[in-house]
Design a protein around this motif. Structure first.
Motif, PDB file in Angstrom:
ATOM      1  N   PHE A  27       0.830  -1.198   0.000  1.00 41.79           N
ATOM      2  CA  PHE A  27       0.000   0.000   0.000  1.00 41.79           C
ATOM      3  C   PHE A  27       0.871   1.257   0.000  1.00 41.79           C
ATOM      4  CE2 PHE A  27      -3.386   2.852   1.125  1.00 41.79           C
ATOM      5  CZ  PHE A  27      -4.545   2.211   0.714  1.00 41.79           C
ATOM      6  N   SER A  28       1.942   1.234   0.775  1.00 42.63           N
ATOM      7  CA  SER A  28       2.825   2.400   0.834  1.00 42.63           C
ATOM      8  C   SER A  28       3.498   2.646  -0.505  1.00 42.63           C
ATOM      9  CB  SER A  28       3.871   2.198   1.934  1.00 42.63           C
ATOM     10  OG  SER A  28       3.269   2.055   3.198  1.00 42.63           O
ATOM     11  N   TRP A  29       3.961   1.598  -1.161  1.00 43.27           N
ATOM     12  CA  TRP A  29       4.612   1.777  -2.457  1.00 43.27           C
ATOM     13  C   TRP A  29       3.628   2.220  -3.530  1.00 43.27           C
ATOM     14  CZ3 TRP A  29       9.296   2.718  -3.875  1.00 43.27           C
ATOM     15  CH2 TRP A  29      10.357   2.342  -3.062  1.00 43.27           C
ATOM     16  N   ILE A  30       2.398   1.710  -3.481  1.00 45.14           N
ATOM     17  CA  ILE A  30       1.386   2.171  -4.439  1.00 45.14           C
ATOM     18  C   ILE A  30       1.090   3.652  -4.212  1.00 45.14           C
ATOM     19  CG2 ILE A  30      -1.027   1.917  -5.157  1.00 45.14           C
ATOM     20  CD1 ILE A  30      -0.758  -1.070  -4.469  1.00 45.14           C
ATOM     21  N   LEU A  31       1.026   4.062  -2.945  1.00 43.83           N
ATOM     22  CA  LEU A  31       0.805   5.475  -2.641  1.00 43.83           C
ATOM     23  C   LEU A  31       1.932   6.331  -3.217  1.00 43.83           C
ATOM     24  CD1 LEU A  31      -0.457   5.220   1.048  1.00 43.83           C
ATOM     25  CD2 LEU A  31      -1.764   6.113  -0.892  1.00 43.83           C
ATOM     26  N   TRP A  32       3.164   5.858  -3.090  1.00 39.10           N
ATOM     27  CA  TRP A  32       4.282   6.625  -3.635  1.00 39.10           C
ATOM     28  C   TRP A  32       4.242   6.647  -5.164  1.00 39.10           C
ATOM     29  CZ3 TRP A  32       7.811  10.144  -3.631  1.00 39.10           C
ATOM     30  CH2 TRP A  32       8.851  10.098  -4.558  1.00 39.10           C
ATOM     31  N   MET A  33       4.058   5.503  -5.782  1.00 39.58           N
ATOM     32  CA  MET A  33       4.129   5.402  -7.237  1.00 39.58           C
ATOM     33  C   MET A  33       2.976   6.120  -7.927  1.00 39.58           C
ATOM     34  SD  MET A  33       5.233   1.386  -7.160  1.00 39.58           S
ATOM     35  CE  MET A  33       5.551   1.037  -8.875  1.00 39.58           C
ATOM     36  N   SER A  34       1.893   6.341  -7.211  1.00 37.21           N
ATOM     37  CA  SER A  34       0.728   6.992  -7.807  1.00 37.21           C
ATOM     38  C   SER A  34       0.572   8.441  -7.366  1.00 37.21           C
ATOM     39  CB  SER A  34      -0.548   6.218  -7.433  1.00 37.21           C
ATOM     40  OG  SER A  34      -0.752   6.217  -6.029  1.00 37.21           O
ATOM     41  N   ASN A  35       1.496   8.931  -6.545  1.00 39.56           N
ATOM     42  CA  ASN A  35       1.336  10.263  -5.978  1.00 39.56           C
ATOM     43  C   ASN A  35       1.943  11.333  -6.876  1.00 39.56           C
ATOM     44  OD1 ASN A  35       0.135  11.589  -3.743  1.00 39.56           O
ATOM     45  ND2 ASN A  35       1.049  10.058  -2.371  1.00 39.56           N
ATOM     46  N   SER A  36       1.629  12.556  -6.555  1.00 41.58           N
ATOM     47  CA  SER A  36       2.188  13.704  -7.260  1.00 41.58           C
ATOM     48  C   SER A  36       2.144  14.904  -6.325  1.00 41.58           C
ATOM     49  CB  SER A  36       1.394  14.003  -8.532  1.00 41.58           C
ATOM     50  OG  SER A  36       0.092  14.463  -8.218  1.00 41.58           O
ATOM     51  N   ARG A  37       2.931  15.904  -6.646  1.00 39.08           N
ATOM     52  CA  ARG A  37       2.934  17.116  -5.824  1.00 39.08           C
ATOM     53  C   ARG A  37       1.571  17.800  -5.857  1.00 39.08           C
ATOM     54  NH1 ARG A  37       8.245  18.085  -4.448  1.00 39.08           N
ATOM     55  NH2 ARG A  37       9.749  16.954  -5.743  1.00 39.08           N
ATOM     56  N   GLU A  38       0.895  17.718  -6.989  1.00 39.43           N
ATOM     57  CA  GLU A  38      -0.407  18.371  -7.110  1.00 39.43           C
ATOM     58  C   GLU A  38      -1.421  17.742  -6.159  1.00 39.43           C
ATOM     59  OE1 GLU A  38      -2.963  21.214  -8.234  1.00 39.43           O
ATOM     60  OE2 GLU A  38      -0.853  21.071  -8.830  1.00 39.43           O
ATOM     61  N   LYS A  39      -1.432  16.405  -6.046  1.00 39.74           N
ATOM     62  CA  LYS A  39      -2.358  15.741  -5.130  1.00 39.74           C
ATOM     63  C   LYS A  39      -2.081  16.123  -3.687  1.00 39.74           C
ATOM     64  CE  LYS A  39      -2.876  11.669  -8.110  1.00 39.74           C
ATOM     65  NZ  LYS A  39      -2.574  10.224  -8.254  1.00 39.74           N
ATOM     66  N   LEU A  40      -0.799  16.263  -3.350  1.00 38.59           N
ATOM     67  CA  LEU A  40      -0.431  16.553  -1.966  1.00 38.59           C
ATOM     68  C   LEU A  40      -0.674  18.002  -1.583  1.00 38.59           C
ATOM     69  CD1 LEU A  40       2.849  14.459  -1.648  1.00 38.59           C
ATOM     70  CD2 LEU A  40       0.600  13.925  -0.721  1.00 38.59           C
ATOM     71  N   ARG A  41      -1.083  18.814  -2.528  1.00 38.13           N
ATOM     72  CA  ARG A  41      -1.460  20.184  -2.173  1.00 38.13           C
ATOM     73  C   ARG A  41      -2.776  20.214  -1.407  1.00 38.13           C
ATOM     74  NH1 ARG A  41       1.728  23.895  -5.078  1.00 38.13           N
ATOM     75  NH2 ARG A  41       0.247  25.581  -4.718  1.00 38.13           N
ATOM     76  N   ASP A  42      -3.513  19.086  -1.422  1.00 35.27           N
ATOM     77  CA  ASP A  42      -4.678  18.925  -0.560  1.00 35.27           C
ATOM     78  C   ASP A  42      -4.162  18.721   0.866  1.00 35.27           C
ATOM     79  OD1 ASP A  42      -6.821  18.000   0.971  1.00 35.27           O
ATOM     80  OD2 ASP A  42      -7.711  16.892  -0.682  1.00 35.27           O
ATOM     81  N   VAL A  43      -4.298  19.727   1.699  1.00 39.09           N
ATOM     82  CA  VAL A  43      -3.676  19.724   3.028  1.00 39.09           C
ATOM     83  C   VAL A  43      -4.190  18.573   3.877  1.00 39.09           C
ATOM     84  CG1 VAL A  43      -3.334  21.052   5.142  1.00 39.09           C
ATOM     85  CG2 VAL A  43      -3.319  22.218   2.918  1.00 39.09           C
ATOM     86  N   ASN A  44      -5.487  18.288   3.832  1.00 39.84           N
ATOM     87  CA  ASN A  44      -6.050  17.211   4.649  1.00 39.84           C
ATOM     88  C   ASN A  44      -5.492  15.855   4.234  1.00 39.84           C
ATOM     89  OD1 ASN A  44      -7.665  18.990   6.149  1.00 39.84           O
ATOM     90  ND2 ASN A  44      -9.311  18.885   4.631  1.00 39.84           N
ATOM     91  N   TYR A  45      -5.442  15.619   2.917  1.00 42.66           N
ATOM     92  CA  TYR A  45      -4.912  14.353   2.412  1.00 42.66           C
ATOM     93  C   TYR A  45      -3.442  14.206   2.782  1.00 42.66           C
ATOM     94  CZ  TYR A  45      -3.258  10.905  -0.992  1.00 42.66           C
ATOM     95  OH  TYR A  45      -2.668   9.823  -1.602  1.00 42.66           O
ATOM     96  N   SER A  46      -2.683  15.265   2.604  1.00 42.47           N
ATOM     97  CA  SER A  46      -1.258  15.226   2.922  1.00 42.47           C
ATOM     98  C   SER A  46      -1.033  14.979   4.417  1.00 42.47           C
ATOM     99  CB  SER A  46      -0.590  16.535   2.500  1.00 42.47           C
ATOM    100  OG  SER A  46       0.774  16.541   2.810  1.00 42.47           O
ATOM    101  N   HIS A  47      -1.874  15.581   5.257  1.00 47.28           N
ATOM    102  CA  HIS A  47      -1.734  15.402   6.707  1.00 47.28           C
ATOM    103  C   HIS A  47      -1.999  13.954   7.101  1.00 47.28           C
ATOM    104  CE1 HIS A  47      -1.932  16.298  10.991  1.00 47.28           C
ATOM    105  NE2 HIS A  47      -3.089  15.648  11.029  1.00 47.28           N
ATOM    106  N   VAL A  48      -3.071  13.357   6.577  1.00 43.87           N
ATOM    107  CA  VAL A  48      -3.387  11.959   6.907  1.00 43.87           C
ATOM    108  C   VAL A  48      -2.276  11.044   6.421  1.00 43.87           C
ATOM    109  CG1 VAL A  48      -4.989  10.062   6.447  1.00 43.87           C
ATOM    110  CG2 VAL A  48      -5.876  12.348   6.934  1.00 43.87           C
ATOM    111  N   LEU A  49      -1.802  11.294   5.214  1.00 43.48           N
ATOM    112  CA  LEU A  49      -0.741  10.461   4.651  1.00 43.48           C
ATOM    113  C   LEU A  49       0.522  10.548   5.494  1.00 43.48           C
ATOM    114  CD1 LEU A  49      -0.352   8.621   2.219  1.00 43.48           C
ATOM    115  CD2 LEU A  49       0.500  10.575   0.937  1.00 43.48           C
ATOM    116  N   GLY A  50       0.908  11.751   5.868  1.00 45.37           N
ATOM    117  CA  GLY A  50       2.091  11.908   6.699  1.00 45.37           C
ATOM    118  C   GLY A  50       1.935  11.269   8.063  1.00 45.37           C
ATOM    119  N   HIS A  51       0.718  11.355   8.626  1.00 47.53           N
ATOM    120  CA  HIS A  51       0.446  10.755   9.931  1.00 47.53           C
ATOM    121  C   HIS A  51       0.627   9.243   9.880  1.00 47.53           C
ATOM    122  CE1 HIS A  51      -1.554  10.218  13.835  1.00 47.53           C
ATOM    123  NE2 HIS A  51      -2.226   9.235  13.269  1.00 47.53           N
ATOM    124  N   ILE A  52       0.166   8.604   8.814  1.00 41.40           N
ATOM    125  CA  ILE A  52       0.259   7.150   8.708  1.00 41.40           C
ATOM    126  C   ILE A  52       1.690   6.709   8.440  1.00 41.40           C
ATOM    127  CG2 ILE A  52      -0.442   5.183   7.270  1.00 41.40           C
ATOM    128  CD1 ILE A  52      -3.155   6.539   6.959  1.00 41.40           C
TER     129      ILE A  52
END
Length: 671
Positions: free
Chosen positions: A214-239
């Protein structure tokens, strides 16, 4: 209405047969197809139309019906999702059904697989045993079954994670388009990200294989644009935080880092047996054993990307303006350390490489040579996303058992010359007191450990011991290991830099070995002396890869292709054999330093290290260049190259190797 466009023919309406459309063949060179082919709305077809189709079908060969079915599926509008259009065509008659169903015509579904998914990576990584019609047709079914579950967002299965991970590893545009545009993978990841926080067998930190995938799929499918969503980025960083903060609790390498020479021999090793984490899956209809990718590396990459996006969205703190403006000002004031210019560089410009996206190149061409498993023409796709995961793939298929012999699919785990150049990134470290408390109290929640970051800037060189020279031996530490805290090098060695090589003197053997410096720029990779040792110039990428694979391919005649009755893909009768051409490199030593500009800001260091040939694990020992700054300590950096990022774990070297030391994660990207 169902309309079939055969070989690019355009259609005209005929007034003498209402409700029926006819296709006129426009090119005389396609003489194998009759001049007119009836096309009709299946749901409204009359009995007369059905009779007309059946009589015409008598003139059609299996190849013609295969073409009709393929072009029914192959269009821009039908690219995404399973080939459901074939179901309607199969209702024409029993004869048509028999001609195009998967049991009788796996070659058709192999063509559809090549139309809907990427195959360039598969053709690089496997022999033709994995590319037969039966294999591709089976993979087509397996993928769409998994993607349908993902699209429904209702089920969570580890097998589906393997399917997604391997599709992204083989992605050159088409795979990610099916994942994101049809299966809605991003929405699935967001829902499962939260769902796994609950109590279930698949919850976070309880299922190591699912965590890693799951972690590798999150990395391979991520982008800087998606992480500009502060809530999503916060949850991801927390996990991801626990995998970074207490990374010593999770696998960091594919074999013990205390071993430089592998595979290991249990009868000769006194330390406890190392239990690697592996999984058995079905891939292209073959049973395959894979090592589980390392969750700590993915967590460091994701955490770093989240931090970089946060820096992009937030200005630099006001207190920074108390620093000197630039290096000239600092020198004039006799001030050491970072300046405003240095902080701005790290805050706004020091970036790792995020996963790139590829636009799918959709080909509607019916290639006579594709789908028969006998080679054919490969996808004409330049090196893209999938090529960046080739070394990762080899580690998965060949590094799941540090005690076993080399598996048949073993390939290159390290690209010669890939470390030579300038690197920039950061290392992450916890508060020292909190870290000590966490090692003594396993119940302390890792999210209470705050992570800090500092920049890393390295200029590295690769030096190769070329045959027939013998490399220097590995170092031995006080507990009998291969001295990983000294980068697997003997204690007390001296390295003398020449113009195009280094000479390494080992006082333990009183022996000097010459290592040729790799030249990343230029027509050849070494000096004249190095090229003479190899007897021919060696250029990166030409001689260190796989050159031949299984050639025991029996004749696959048309009668076998249509029925899928092939023998080369039978694991009980055939197996893969891989031959490699040696690059002539028997050992790799890395040297490096921080540049003058970055050293003035963040500290001057020298680096020396080695590369483990079994899995490509890289160790770099960082030493303060100024003896008066020994208080900064010696640190060892251990990690793997993932595309253009070097990512792993660092730790201080004052603690014995068999104890938990002060450590954290790091990642640097190549400029």
């Amino acid at each position: 209405m169902l309309f079939i466009l055969l070989n690019g023919a355009c259609h005209e309406r005929c007034s003498f047969l209402p409700g029926v459309r006819w296709g006129r063949k426009m090119e005389a060179r396609r003489s194998q197809v009759m001049d007119y082919i009836p096309i009709f709305p299946l749901r409204q077809a009359s009995h007369d139309c059905t009779i007309l189709i059946n009589r015409t079908r008598a003139r059609f060969s299996l190849d013609i019906w295969e073409r009709i079915a393929f072009y029914l599926v192959a269009s821009d509008g039908t690219f995404h999702g399973p080939p459901k259009e074939i179901c309607r065509l199969s209702l024409v008659s029993r004869g048509v059904y028999n001609a195009i169903n998967m049991q009788n015509n796996t070659r058709l579904y192999a063509r559809i697989f090549r139309f809907k998914f990427d195959t360039a990576a598969v053709e690089r990584r496997f022999s033709q045993r994995w590319l037969t019609p039966r294999c591709l047709a089976s993979e087509l079914v397996k993928r769409f079954v998994a993607l349908k579950r993902i699209r429904g967002h209702r089920e969570f299965q580890t097998d589906d994670l393997w399917t997604c991970y391997l599709m992204l590893s083989e992605n050159d545009g088409r795979n990610e388009s099916q994942l994101f545009n049809w299966a809605k993978l991003q929405r699935y990841l967001e829902q499962m990200l939260i769902h796994r926080l609950g109590s279930s067998p698949f919850s976070w930190y309880h299922d190591p294989i699912s965590d890693a995938l799951f972690s590798w799929i999150l990395w391979m499918s991520n982008s800087r644009e998606k992480l500009r969503d502060v809530n999503y980025s916060h949850v991801l960083g927390h996990i991801m935080h626990p995998f970074v903060a207490i990374g010593h609790h999770y696998p960091k390498t594919y074999a013990p880092d205390s071993k430089f020479h592998l595979p290991m021999h249990p009868e000769h090793d006194s330390e406890p047996l190392y239990q690697p984490r592996a999984a058995e899956i079905i891939h292209y209809s073959h049973n395959l054993t894979l090592a589980v990718p390392l969750v700590t590396s993915a967590a460091v990459l994701i955490t770093t990307l989240c931090s970089e996006v946060y820096q992009d969205l937030n200005p630099i703190q006001e207190s920074m303006h108390e620093l000197p403006a630039d290096r000239d000002t600092a020198n004039a004031l006799d001030i050491m350390g970072a300046t405003v210019q240095d902080v701005v560089e790290f805050h706004s410009h020091t970036r790792i490489h995020d996963p790139g996206r590829c636009r799918p190149e959709i080909s509607l061409h019916f290639d006579e040579d594709q789908g028969d498993g006998s080679g054919g023409s490969r996808d004409e796709i330049p090196p893209g996303n999938s090529s960046g995961y080739d070394e990762d793939w080899v580690r998965l298929v060949s590094c799941y058992n540090p005690y076993g012999d080399n598996p048949s699919l073993r390939g290159r785990v390290f690209q010669i010359g890939s470390l030579a150049g300038s690197w920039e990134g950061r290392f992450l470290f916890p508060d020292f007191i909190t870290h000590i408390g966490a090692t003594m109290n396993p119940h302390l929640h890792p999210n209470s450990m705050r992570l800090q970051q500092r920049p890393l800037y390295w200029d590295l060189e690769e030096h190769h011991c070329l045959n027939p020279d013998q490399p220097i031996p590995g170092g031995i530490d006080e507990i009998g290991g291969d001295d990983v805290l000294n980068a697997w090098l003997p204690r007390g060695i001296t390295i003398h830099h020449l113009e195009d090589a280094i000479e390494v003197f080992d006082p333990n053997t009183n022996h000097t070995v010459r290592y040729e410096t790799f030249l990343p720029q230029g027509p050849v990779s070494y000096s004249k002396v190095g090229c003479e040792k190899l007897e021919q110039p060696w250029i990166s990428g030409d001689c260190d890869g796989e050159v031949s694979q299984d050639d025991t391919n029996p004749d696959l005649g048309p009668q076998n292709l249509g029925a899928g009755v092939t023998y080369i893909d039978n694991d009980e009768e055939y197996h893969d054999t891989v031959c490699h051409r040696s690059s002539g490199v028997s050992d790799i030593i890395i040297t490096g330093k921080t540049s003058q500009r970055h050293g003035d800001a963040w500290g001057h260091f020298t680096l020396v290290g080695r590369v483990r040939s079994w899995d490509g694990l890289i160790t770099l020992l960082r030493i303060p260049r100024d003896p008066e700054q020994r208080y900064n300590g010696q640190w060892i950096f251990k990690g793997y190259l993932h595309d253009r990022n070097l990512v792993g774990r660092w730790r201080e070297t004052s603690t014995p190797a068999d104890m938990i030391g002060f450590e954290g994660g790091f990642v640097v990207g190549k400029n």
